[in-house]
Design a protein around this motif. Structure first.
Motif, short mmCIF file in Angstrom:
data_model
loop_
_atom_site.label_atom_id
_atom_site.label_comp_id
_atom_site.label_asym_id
_atom_site.label_seq_id
_atom_site.Cartn_x
_atom_site.Cartn_y
_atom_site.Cartn_z
N GLN A 64 0.80 -1.22 0.00
CA GLN A 64 0.00 0.00 0.00
C GLN A 64 0.84 1.28 0.00
N GLY A 65 2.11 1.17 0.45
CA GLY A 65 2.95 2.35 0.49
C GLY A 65 4.03 2.23 1.56
N THR A 66 4.68 3.33 1.83
CA THR A 66 5.79 3.38 2.78
C THR A 66 5.47 4.34 3.90
N ALA A 67 5.62 3.87 5.14
CA ALA A 67 5.39 4.71 6.32
C ALA A 67 6.74 4.98 6.99
N GLU A 68 7.14 6.23 7.01
CA GLU A 68 8.37 6.63 7.70
C GLU A 68 8.07 6.69 9.20
N VAL A 69 8.82 5.96 10.01
CA VAL A 69 8.53 5.92 11.44
C VAL A 69 9.70 6.36 12.32
N LEU A 70 10.90 6.29 11.83
CA LEU A 70 12.07 6.63 12.64
C LEU A 70 12.03 8.11 13.03
N GLY A 71 12.21 8.37 14.31
CA GLY A 71 12.27 9.73 14.80
C GLY A 71 10.92 10.35 15.14
N HIS A 72 9.85 9.58 14.95
CA HIS A 72 8.51 10.09 15.27
C HIS A 72 8.02 9.48 16.58
N ASP A 73 7.18 10.22 17.31
CA ASP A 73 6.60 9.66 18.53
C ASP A 73 5.56 8.61 18.16
N GLU A 74 5.04 7.90 19.18
CA GLU A 74 4.12 6.80 18.93
C GLU A 74 2.86 7.23 18.18
N LYS A 75 2.34 8.40 18.50
CA LYS A 75 1.13 8.87 17.82
C LYS A 75 1.37 9.11 16.34
N ARG A 76 2.49 9.73 16.04
CA ARG A 76 2.81 10.00 14.63
C ARG A 76 3.13 8.70 13.89
N GLN A 77 3.81 7.77 14.56
CA GLN A 77 4.09 6.48 13.94
C GLN A 77 2.79 5.76 13.59
N ALA A 78 1.85 5.75 14.54
CA ALA A 78 0.57 5.10 14.29
C ALA A 78 -0.13 5.73 13.10
N ALA A 79 -0.15 7.06 13.07
CA ALA A 79 -0.80 7.77 11.96
C ALA A 79 -0.12 7.43 10.63
N GLN A 80 1.19 7.43 10.62
CA GLN A 80 1.93 7.12 9.38
C GLN A 80 1.60 5.70 8.91
N LEU A 81 1.62 4.74 9.85
CA LEU A 81 1.34 3.36 9.48
C LEU A 81 -0.06 3.21 8.92
N ILE A 82 -1.03 3.82 9.58
CA ILE A 82 -2.42 3.71 9.12
C ILE A 82 -2.61 4.43 7.79
N GLU A 83 -2.13 5.64 7.67
CA GLU A 83 -2.36 6.44 6.47
C GLU A 83 -1.54 5.98 5.27
#
Length: 60
Positions: free
Chosen positions: A20-39
């Motif tokens: 579905q795509g690529t979620a950048e997670v390094l350096g983000h807090d848990e809330k932003r990581q969750a949003a990136q993964l979902i979106e």
């Protein structure tokens, strides 16, 4: 995935890549990581459910 209940190895990936795509997670807090993964990486049919679970976990 809801909360893990067993010991896990700690590591931090830079990104999660799916069909579905690529979620950048390094350096983000848990809330932003969750949003990136979902979106960015979750299948569109699973996103509503994942947002619901993220709310339950206090990630929104």
């Amino acid at each position: 995935m809801p909360i893990l209940r067993e010991p896990t190895t700690s590591f931090q990936p830079t990104a999660v890549i799916t069909e579905q795509g690529t979620a950048e997670v390094l350096g983000h807090d848990e809330k932003r990581q969750a949003a990136q993964l979902i979106e960015q990486a979750a299948h569109p049919n699973a996103r509503d459910y994942l947002w619901l679970e993220a709310r339950k976990l206090g990630l929104t």
